[in-house]
Design a protein around this motif. Sequence first.
Motif, PDB file in Angstrom:
ATOM      1  N   ILE A  10      19.699  -3.445  25.048  1.00  0.00           N
ATOM      2  CA  ILE A  10      19.320  -3.288  23.645  1.00  0.00           C
ATOM      3  C   ILE A  10      18.223  -4.284  23.324  1.00  0.00           C
ATOM      4  O   ILE A  10      18.337  -5.470  23.642  1.00  0.00           O
ATOM      5  CB  ILE A  10      20.532  -3.511  22.719  1.00  0.00           C
ATOM      6  CG1 ILE A  10      21.521  -2.340  22.832  1.00  0.00           C
ATOM      7  CG2 ILE A  10      20.091  -3.681  21.264  1.00  0.00           C
ATOM      8  CD1 ILE A  10      22.802  -2.514  22.028  1.00  0.00           C
ATOM      9  N   LEU A  50      19.458   2.276  16.630  1.00  0.00           N
ATOM     10  CA  LEU A  50      20.556   1.587  15.959  1.00  0.00           C
ATOM     11  C   LEU A  50      20.230   1.425  14.479  1.00  0.00           C
ATOM     12  O   LEU A  50      19.256   0.736  14.126  1.00  0.00           O
ATOM     13  CB  LEU A  50      20.808   0.213  16.594  1.00  0.00           C
ATOM     14  CG  LEU A  50      21.562   0.189  17.933  1.00  0.00           C
ATOM     15  CD1 LEU A  50      20.822   0.915  19.045  1.00  0.00           C
ATOM     16  CD2 LEU A  50      21.847  -1.248  18.352  1.00  0.00           C
ATOM     17  N   ASN A  53      25.114  -0.193   9.687  1.00  0.00           N
ATOM     18  CA  ASN A  53      26.488   0.312   9.796  1.00  0.00           C
ATOM     19  C   ASN A  53      26.918   0.949   8.479  1.00  0.00           C
ATOM     20  O   ASN A  53      26.143   0.996   7.504  1.00  0.00           O
ATOM     21  CB  ASN A  53      27.458  -0.785  10.256  1.00  0.00           C
ATOM     22  CG  ASN A  53      27.569  -1.924   9.263  1.00  0.00           C
ATOM     23  OD1 ASN A  53      27.287  -1.771   8.073  1.00  0.00           O
ATOM     24  ND2 ASN A  53      28.001  -3.088   9.737  1.00  0.00           N
ATOM     25  N   PHE A  59      21.745  -4.256  11.708  1.00  0.00           N
ATOM     26  CA  PHE A  59      22.012  -4.855  13.008  1.00  0.00           C
ATOM     27  C   PHE A  59      20.892  -5.821  13.365  1.00  0.00           C
ATOM     28  O   PHE A  59      19.713  -5.494  13.261  1.00  0.00           O
ATOM     29  CB  PHE A  59      22.114  -3.752  14.069  1.00  0.00           C
ATOM     30  CG  PHE A  59      22.346  -4.254  15.462  1.00  0.00           C
ATOM     31  CD1 PHE A  59      23.615  -4.651  15.866  1.00  0.00           C
ATOM     32  CD2 PHE A  59      21.301  -4.326  16.376  1.00  0.00           C
ATOM     33  CE1 PHE A  59      23.844  -5.100  17.160  1.00  0.00           C
ATOM     34  CE2 PHE A  59      21.515  -4.763  17.669  1.00  0.00           C
ATOM     35  CZ  PHE A  59      22.795  -5.154  18.053  1.00  0.00           C
ATOM     36  N   VAL A  61      20.169  -9.053  16.404  1.00  0.00           N
ATOM     37  CA  VAL A  61      20.667  -9.845  17.521  1.00  0.00           C
ATOM     38  C   VAL A  61      20.243 -11.300  17.341  1.00  0.00           C
ATOM     39  O   VAL A  61      19.050 -11.579  17.167  1.00  0.00           O
ATOM     40  CB  VAL A  61      20.119  -9.314  18.857  1.00  0.00           C
ATOM     41  CG1 VAL A  61      20.617 -10.164  20.020  1.00  0.00           C
ATOM     42  CG2 VAL A  61      20.508  -7.852  19.045  1.00  0.00           C
ATOM     43  N   TYR A  68      22.729  -6.250  24.319  1.00  0.00           N
ATOM     44  CA  TYR A  68      23.833  -5.327  24.616  1.00  0.00           C
ATOM     45  C   TYR A  68      25.172  -6.053  24.601  1.00  0.00           C
ATOM     46  O   TYR A  68      26.163  -5.514  24.116  1.00  0.00           O
ATOM     47  CB  TYR A  68      23.612  -4.641  25.960  1.00  0.00           C
ATOM     48  CG  TYR A  68      24.646  -3.578  26.245  1.00  0.00           C
ATOM     49  CD1 TYR A  68      24.820  -2.511  25.367  1.00  0.00           C
ATOM     50  CD2 TYR A  68      25.461  -3.638  27.370  1.00  0.00           C
ATOM     51  CE1 TYR A  68      25.774  -1.538  25.602  1.00  0.00           C
ATOM     52  CE2 TYR A  68      26.415  -2.672  27.613  1.00  0.00           C
ATOM     53  CZ  TYR A  68      26.569  -1.624  26.725  1.00  0.00           C
ATOM     54  OH  TYR A  68      27.524  -0.663  26.955  1.00  0.00           O
ATOM     55  N   PHE A  71      26.131  -6.483  21.022  1.00  0.00           N
ATOM     56  CA  PHE A  71      26.623  -5.214  20.485  1.00  0.00           C
ATOM     57  C   PHE A  71      28.075  -4.989  20.891  1.00  0.00           C
ATOM     58  O   PHE A  71      28.919  -4.606  20.081  1.00  0.00           O
ATOM     59  CB  PHE A  71      25.738  -4.071  20.999  1.00  0.00           C
ATOM     60  CG  PHE A  71      26.243  -2.690  20.698  1.00  0.00           C
ATOM     61  CD1 PHE A  71      25.978  -2.076  19.486  1.00  0.00           C
ATOM     62  CD2 PHE A  71      26.996  -1.988  21.644  1.00  0.00           C
ATOM     63  CE1 PHE A  71      26.440  -0.799  19.204  1.00  0.00           C
ATOM     64  CE2 PHE A  71      27.465  -0.713  21.372  1.00  0.00           C
ATOM     65  CZ  PHE A  71      27.190  -0.120  20.148  1.00  0.00           C
ATOM     66  N   GLN A  72      28.396  -5.226  22.149  1.00  0.00           N
ATOM     67  CA  GLN A  72      29.753  -5.027  22.640  1.00  0.00           C
ATOM     68  C   GLN A  72      30.754  -5.984  21.995  1.00  0.00           C
ATOM     69  O   GLN A  72      31.941  -5.667  21.890  1.00  0.00           O
ATOM     70  CB  GLN A  72      29.794  -5.192  24.163  1.00  0.00           C
ATOM     71  CG  GLN A  72      29.131  -4.057  24.933  1.00  0.00           C
ATOM     72  CD  GLN A  72      29.203  -4.273  26.433  1.00  0.00           C
ATOM     73  OE1 GLN A  72      28.758  -5.305  26.943  1.00  0.00           O
ATOM     74  NE2 GLN A  72      29.784  -3.324  27.135  1.00  0.00           N
ATOM     75  N   ARG A  79      29.859  -2.247  14.068  1.00  0.00           N
ATOM     76  CA  ARG A  79      28.742  -1.830  14.902  1.00  0.00           C
ATOM     77  C   ARG A  79      27.782  -0.921  14.138  1.00  0.00           C
ATOM     78  O   ARG A  79      28.202  -0.194  13.232  1.00  0.00           O
ATOM     79  CB  ARG A  79      29.252  -1.102  16.148  1.00  0.00           C
ATOM     80  CG  ARG A  79      29.886  -2.020  17.169  1.00  0.00           C
ATOM     81  CD  ARG A  79      30.345  -1.261  18.400  1.00  0.00           C
ATOM     82  NE  ARG A  79      30.950  -2.159  19.383  1.00  0.00           N
ATOM     83  CZ  ARG A  79      31.447  -1.791  20.541  1.00  0.00           C
ATOM     84  NH1 ARG A  79      31.420  -0.485  20.882  1.00  0.00           N
ATOM     85  NH2 ARG A  79      31.968  -2.668  21.366  1.00  0.00           N
ATOM     86  N   TYR A 124      16.059  -1.609  16.447  1.00  0.00           N
ATOM     87  CA  TYR A 124      16.619  -1.821  17.775  1.00  0.00           C
ATOM     88  C   TYR A 124      16.895  -0.475  18.437  1.00  0.00           C
ATOM     89  O   TYR A 124      17.253   0.498  17.770  1.00  0.00           O
ATOM     90  CB  TYR A 124      17.922  -2.618  17.691  1.00  0.00           C
ATOM     91  CG  TYR A 124      17.724  -4.096  17.454  1.00  0.00           C
ATOM     92  CD1 TYR A 124      17.573  -4.977  18.526  1.00  0.00           C
ATOM     93  CD2 TYR A 124      17.686  -4.605  16.152  1.00  0.00           C
ATOM     94  CE1 TYR A 124      17.401  -6.343  18.306  1.00  0.00           C
ATOM     95  CE2 TYR A 124      17.503  -5.964  15.931  1.00  0.00           C
ATOM     96  CZ  TYR A 124      17.362  -6.828  17.012  1.00  0.00           C
ATOM     97  OH  TYR A 124      17.177  -8.175  16.794  1.00  0.00           O
ATOM     98  N   ARG A 126      18.844   1.315  22.085  1.00  0.00           N
ATOM     99  CA  ARG A 126      19.663   1.137  23.275  1.00  0.00           C
ATOM    100  C   ARG A 126      19.156   2.121  24.320  1.00  0.00           C
ATOM    101  O   ARG A 126      19.023   3.312  24.027  1.00  0.00           O
ATOM    102  CB  ARG A 126      21.134   1.410  22.976  1.00  0.00           C
ATOM    103  CG  ARG A 126      22.059   0.960  24.110  1.00  0.00           C
ATOM    104  CD  ARG A 126      23.508   1.221  23.776  1.00  0.00           C
ATOM    105  NE  ARG A 126      23.879   2.611  24.071  1.00  0.00           N
ATOM    106  CZ  ARG A 126      25.097   3.116  23.865  1.00  0.00           C
ATOM    107  NH1 ARG A 126      26.038   2.357  23.328  1.00  0.00           N
ATOM    108  NH2 ARG A 126      25.359   4.375  24.157  1.00  0.00           N
TER     109      ARG A 126
END
Length: 300
Positions: A10, A50, A53, A59, A61, A68, A71-72, A79, A124, A126
């Motif tokens: 990501i 992305l 939400n 979102f 980072v 990634y 995100f997890q 999310r 963003y 993925r």
Amino acid sequence: MNCAISVLQIFKVRVSAKQCLSKSFVRLTFSSERVKEMALYGPDQWIKLLFDNLTGERFAVPEKIDGYRYFQSLSKANRPRLRSYTLREFRPLQDEFDVDFVLHSGSNCASLWALEAAVGDQIYIRCHCAGSNRARAGFVWSPPKQVKQLLLVADETALPAALSIIDSLSKQSEKPLINAYFCVPNASDCLLSTTWPQLHIHWLVRDDKNTTELNTQMLAALDSLVLPISALKQHSQQSLDTTDKLWQLANSDTEDIFYAWVAGERTMVEGLRRLLLTTKQIDKKLISFMAYWRRGRAAQ
């Protein structure tokens, strides 16, 4: 993140160009120095964008943290919403790629974002890692090497992928026979950048027609299509198993000469699956069926 051991990554991209293609389509060009890290395994390769939400939180980072993994680490409720889009054009040497968006009516988050997006905006994505030692993923198109005849069916949501497939086939020295059936909202949406004698495009323009009427036209057109005898299921009757997520991929052999790729709204795909597998008795190992979305529900 090490792409040699990971499948997904990501990172942030920037809108570097915007082009109106038709009444229903807009093309955004995205750029990033990390585009070279992206995988392109097939002409229908997809990425995910992305979006905010469900609570409206954007979102982002934190610095020096892998996108990634971050995100997890988020709970599912926190999310971002993910939406899948085809890499319509991929230019890694220029650090950019194109995505074609359908301008849906209503509150589709991706469509609204694309409509309002301006050069300089960031988002963003993925994507799959180039150079990953895991199995290739993020695409469906996989015709047998000896394919001679192809069937492509798409509504507007699958049209960018279908046109990308046609563009890739146009570069082959020996081009296959293609029958393509494309359903679009408006006559201006009949987008095609290449052609050759064996390419037969059938455009079904929705205009003021309702969905049932257009699906009936699509079924009638395909019912009259002549397909190779070798594509027929030779021995046993095929059953139609039901599943909430209609995503059935072909598993053709190298020597097969026919291959079909069908994608779009679930009701359309269900009807075509019934026609091709039961009425026309095409061997299901030769066809990929993909319900990209379901009317009344947001596409995932």
